[in-house]
Design a protein around this motif. Structure first.
Motif, PDB file in Angstrom:
ATOM      1  N   UNK A   1       0.849  -1.188   0.000  1.00 13.88           N
ATOM      2  CA  UNK A   1       0.000   0.000   0.000  1.00 13.88           C
ATOM      3  C   UNK A   1       0.890   1.245   0.000  1.00 13.88           C
ATOM      4  N   UNK A   2       0.343   2.424  -0.335  1.00 13.21           N
ATOM      5  CA  UNK A   2       1.177   3.623  -0.463  1.00 13.21           C
ATOM      6  C   UNK A   2       1.994   3.948   0.781  1.00 13.21           C
ATOM      7  N   UNK A   3       1.415   3.726   1.976  1.00 17.36           N
ATOM      8  CA  UNK A   3       2.159   4.033   3.203  1.00 17.36           C
ATOM      9  C   UNK A   3       3.387   3.141   3.332  1.00 17.36           C
ATOM     10  N   UNK A   4       3.243   1.863   2.974  1.00 16.38           N
ATOM     11  CA  UNK A   4       4.382   0.941   3.046  1.00 16.38           C
ATOM     12  C   UNK A   4       5.420   1.274   1.978  1.00 16.38           C
TER      13      UNK A   4
ATOM     14  N   UNK B   1       2.485   9.507  -7.533  1.00 16.61           N
ATOM     15  CA  UNK B   1       1.109   9.981  -7.310  1.00 16.61           C
ATOM     16  C   UNK B   1       0.520   9.340  -6.057  1.00 16.61           C
ATOM     17  N   UNK B   2       0.754   8.016  -5.884  1.00 15.26           N
ATOM     18  CA  UNK B   2       0.188   7.331  -4.714  1.00 15.26           C
ATOM     19  C   UNK B   2       0.806   7.855  -3.415  1.00 15.26           C
ATOM     20  N   UNK B   3       2.084   8.228  -3.448  1.00 13.74           N
ATOM     21  CA  UNK B   3       2.726   8.765  -2.250  1.00 13.74           C
ATOM     22  C   UNK B   3       2.138  10.125  -1.882  1.00 13.74           C
ATOM     23  N   UNK B   4       1.930  10.968  -2.891  1.00 10.82           N
ATOM     24  CA  UNK B   4       1.340  12.297  -2.640  1.00 10.82           C
ATOM     25  C   UNK B   4      -0.064  12.148  -2.076  1.00 10.82           C
ATOM     26  N   UNK B   5      -0.857  11.274  -2.663  1.00 12.28           N
ATOM     27  CA  UNK B   5      -2.223  11.064  -2.184  1.00 12.28           C
ATOM     28  C   UNK B   5      -2.235  10.496  -0.768  1.00 12.28           C
ATOM     29  N   UNK B   6      -1.240   9.659  -0.460  1.00 11.77           N
ATOM     30  CA  UNK B   6      -1.178   9.073   0.880  1.00 11.77           C
ATOM     31  C   UNK B   6      -0.899  10.136   1.940  1.00 11.77           C
ATOM     32  N   UNK B   7       0.041  11.052   1.663  1.00 14.71           N
ATOM     33  CA  UNK B   7       0.436  12.056   2.650  1.00 14.71           C
ATOM     34  C   UNK B   7      -0.532  13.243   2.682  1.00 14.71           C
TER      35      UNK B   7
ATOM     36  N   UNK C   1       9.129  14.873   4.840  1.00 15.68           N
ATOM     37  CA  UNK C   1       9.388  13.458   4.590  1.00 15.68           C
ATOM     38  C   UNK C   1       9.072  13.091   3.143  1.00 15.68           C
ATOM     39  N   UNK C   2       7.908  13.508   2.645  1.00 11.27           N
ATOM     40  CA  UNK C   2       7.528  13.180   1.279  1.00 11.27           C
ATOM     41  C   UNK C   2       8.502  13.816   0.284  1.00 11.27           C
ATOM     42  N   UNK C   3       8.862  15.073   0.543  1.00 11.85           N
ATOM     43  CA  UNK C   3       9.808  15.739  -0.347  1.00 11.85           C
ATOM     44  C   UNK C   3      11.137  15.006  -0.404  1.00 11.85           C
TER      45      UNK C   3
END
Length: 748
Positions: free
Chosen positions: A260-263, A299-305, A311-313
């Motif tokens: 999943x995106x968080x993992x 895209x999935x990482x951005x949507x997750x955060x 951290x995302x950056x």
């Protein structure tokens, strides 16, 4: 079936397997017709025939640490057998099958296959396919069967308590995931399953899916459980097959979509150094994300955060840098982001920030992080925001530079630089002393820099004017300490070294030159693992003539095994000046030493070597090797030598064994000069009793067959009319006057 330890000690089968291990080592080091190969192969055939004397078929199971016969472990405490079993297991073999009769060429074919490294074998389709292509008789192999292992790894939970539903069976990937996460034992065939993940993208996907199910219920410990599991599988691969790490990273990168995106964020933002290598698994995964998946993953990482936090950056930057996304790749990513923003949260300003991040260059990012580093170490530095601190710690080489290990390495390099630039004798001595003392901390990560330090020290020794005596002594001690540390580290970490580390080690030893030889010899004397010993021989031979003085001194070593290794290296160096030093080894108590001494002389060549080898023909343990060595030096002169041996033929057949060997050798040498003598022995008619000469005459016929010239065929045609039936039959069969089956009929 429960396996028990066989009570039989030193059984024929155990001896045969040990000889197979030795022959495999020899075949991997020498060309096919080398005397050592021929001799070891013949011994292996004889011992294997003895072990199979009462069996129609022998199936020999292979585990990771033992051989299994009829459900029993074969001499479990024997380290040599255990090591050979592990060697075969790493090549995906689960059984060897022998069906008498076992022929030498079939056994040679098997050993040539298993002497290949695991990666080469898999690239050729596996050991079974590679062996089948040789079309050998009497020998086959059974590969590890992933399907059977996966089936056996599925396990039912047993009978459920009354009133409860039966627990579902667990997949192989679930069991392996629990093991990697430290929540269960290694499943059946676990090591092979781990290697399968490195070699099979579908298996990697299944494992990632199982890890996802496992971490879904782990709560706050989710990230640590997932990264610990990935660290463990990487460590397992590095310990047994380090060259498969890139393939593992490729398969895991393709399997990111099973998380999943968080993992995904947890994995891509982590640092997963692989023990004993300079590889970071997380970085290797980021670098291998398939281009088709990259946009979807970001895209999935951005949507997750939901927002572009630190951290995302940091994770997106790492992915872009490690994956090497530039130009057209960034255009594809921007299109994926623009498509997502039209239909999906978060707000538009978040997507704008992500697009701006794509435009930021790597240099811009590093520049900003460098300024942050200056602030962090400044005298009145403000506290850093946690995200920025994490980004800094994730920068290449940043963490390593500020660890005790990194500081020790850089200090060592600094003293190497001081030796190169400082002209003050006192400071030179101090720097050399520090290099000597700090070499004890050397690890594989230092290999790449070692050659530079060595060159600085050797440059000082060669400088004009020459350094003062105490500085020179310090320089020699420093070089000796570096050589000793390199060899010690190489032995300790051999099975975990990456190819790049082995290459940089070879360069460091090359820079050391003659100063590396004593340490290499000491390492060779101490090392018991033959897979490690073999590269030592190559490293010593690569030193060439500068290694000769130290090698010659070791010819008097009490360890006959080390003396054999030294003779092998001297043969590869082929320095004629070593012949007087090698000559006493021809009288060594151990026959294997005498044979290797003869083989070394054959490689060196020259009149002195020829004379010494000629004397060895009287030694029954060495004569065969001596014959081949003589032929390698001077074929025509060797033919003359063996013709001399056939001048006197005993009327009563005494001493025919040695004479038969001489005839066989004349045939192998193939010289037409030998035909008259061979014809004379073939046609000789007076023996007491008449049958006493049959063995020699048949040997002469076979030698003429191998020579194959017109005069040899004429002699065989005359032999086909001899009155002695066994000799006449063989000659007729060779010249084609009778079918091959008639020989058997005549003998019956």
């Amino acid at each position: 079936m429960l396996m028990t330890t066989s009570p039989q000690a030193s059984s024929p089968l155990a001896r045969a397997l040990k000889q197979l291990a030795t022959a495999t080592k020899v075949i991997s080091f020498y060309p096919p017709q080398h005397p050592a190969v021929v001799s070891n192969l013949e011994k292996a055939v004889l011992l294997l025939k003895e072990a199979l004397s009462d069996r129609e078929t022998l199936t020999l199971g292979v585990s990771q640490a033992a051989f299994v016969v009829d459900g029993s472990v074969l001499e479990q405490e024997d380290r040599a057998l255990s090591g050979f079993a592990g060697y075969l297991s790493r090549r995906d073999l689960s059984a060897l099958v022998f069906q008498p009769p076992i022929e030498g060429e079939s056994l040679r074919g098997l050993l040539e296959v298993i002497a290949l490294d695991p990666g080469t074998l898999r690239a050729r389709g596996g050991p079974k396919k590679t062996l089948a292509e040789k079309r050998l008789g009497g020998i086959s192999v059974v590969e590890f069967d992933p399907a059977a292992a996966l089936k056996s790894a599925r396990t039912e939970s047993g009978v459920s308590p009354p009133g409860e539903k039966p627990q579902p069976s667990m997949r192989w990937s679930d069991l392996l995931a629990h093991y990697l996460a430290g929540q269960g034992p290694l499943p059946p065939g676990g090591q092979h399953l781990i290697r399968r993940v490195a070699g099979d993208a579908k298996a990697a996907w299944d494992l990632m899916a199982s890890l996802q199910e496992l971490v879904a219920s782990a709560g706050p410990a989710r990230a640590s459980v997932l990264t610990a599991a990935l660290k463990k599988i990487a460590a397992e691969i590095a310990a047994h097959e380090v060259e498969a790490l890139p393939s593992l990273a490729q398969n895991l990168a393709s399997a990111l979509m099973a998380l999943d995106p968080a993992s995904r964020l947890d994995v891509l933002g982590s640092s997963l150094p692989v023990p004993g290598t300079d590889i970071d698994l997380a970085s290797a995964v980021r670098a291998r994300i398939p281009e088709d998946n990259l946009g979807e993953i970001i895209v999935s990482l951005v949507q997750c955060e939901g927002n572009l936090n630190a951290r995302l950056g940091s994770v997106i930057r790492k992915v872009l840098i490690d994956a090497g996304v530039t130009g057209q790749g960034k255009i594809g990513l921007q299109e994926a982001l623009r498509a997502a923003r039209q239909h999906e949260p978060p707000p538009a300003d978040v997507w704008d920030s992500v697009e701006e991040l794509l435009e930021e260059s790597q240099d811009d990012w590093i520049s900003r992080e460098y300024k942050g580093l200056l602030e962090m170490i400044g005298e009145h530095a403000p506290p850093l925001e946690e995200g920025l601190r994490n980004e800094l710690m994730a920068l290449p080489d940043f963490r390593e530079a500020f660890t005790p290990e990194g500081i020790r390495r850089r200090a060592w390099l600094m003293f190497g630089d001081l030796v190169a630039i400082d002209e003050e004798a006192a400071r030179q001595w101090v720097a050399l002393d520090q290099i000597e003392k700090r070499a004890a901390s050397l690890t594989p990560d230092w290999f790449a820099d070692s050659a530079g330090v060595v060159e600085s020290v050797r440059g000082l020794l060669a400088a004009e004017p020459l350094p003062r005596p105490h500085v020179r002594e310090a320089a020699l001690r420093a070089l000796g300490a570096i050589a000793e540390a390199l060899v010690r580290c190489y032995r300790r970490d051999f099975h975990q070294l990456a190819k790049e580390q082995s290459a940089t080690l070879a360069k460091a030893l090359e820079a050391l030159g003659e100063h590396s030889v004593p340490s290499l010899l000491n390492g060779l004397a101490l090392e018991e693992d033959w897979e490690v010993r073999r590269p030592f021989l190559a490293l010593l031979a690569a030193r060439g003539k500068v290694a000769v003085p130290a090698l010659v001194r070791r010819l008097a070593d009490p360890s006959w095994y080390l003396v054999r290794n030294v003779l092998l290296v001297l043969g590869e160096i082929a320095d004629a000046a070593t012949i007087p030093a090698i000559a006493p080894a021809l009288k060594h108590d151990e026959p294997r030493v005498r044979r290797d001494a003869a083989a070394a002389l054959g490689k060196i060549g020259g009149p002195r070597a020829f004379a010494l080898l000629k004397d060895c023909l009287e030694d029954p343990e060495v004569s065969e090797v001596a014959m081949r060595a003589l032929a390698a030096i001077d074929r025509r002169r060797t033919i003359g030598t063996f013709l001399e041996m056939t001048e006197k033929v005993d009327l009563f057949g005494r001493g025919h064994g040695r004479l038969k060997d001489a005839l066989t050798t004349l045939g192998a040498l193939g010289g037409n000069d030998a035909v008259p003598r061979l014809r004379s022995i073939l046609m000789r008619g007076f023996w007491l009793p008449p049958s006493a000469g049959d063995t020699l005459r048949i040997a002469a016929a076979r030698a003429l067959e191998r020579i194959g010239t017109e005069s040899a065929r004429t002699a065989l045609a005359q032999g086909a009319r001899l009155w002695r039936s066994p000799v006449r039959t063989i000659c007729a069969e060779i010249v084609g006057q009778r079918p091959a089956g008639s020989a058997a009929a005549s003998r019956s």
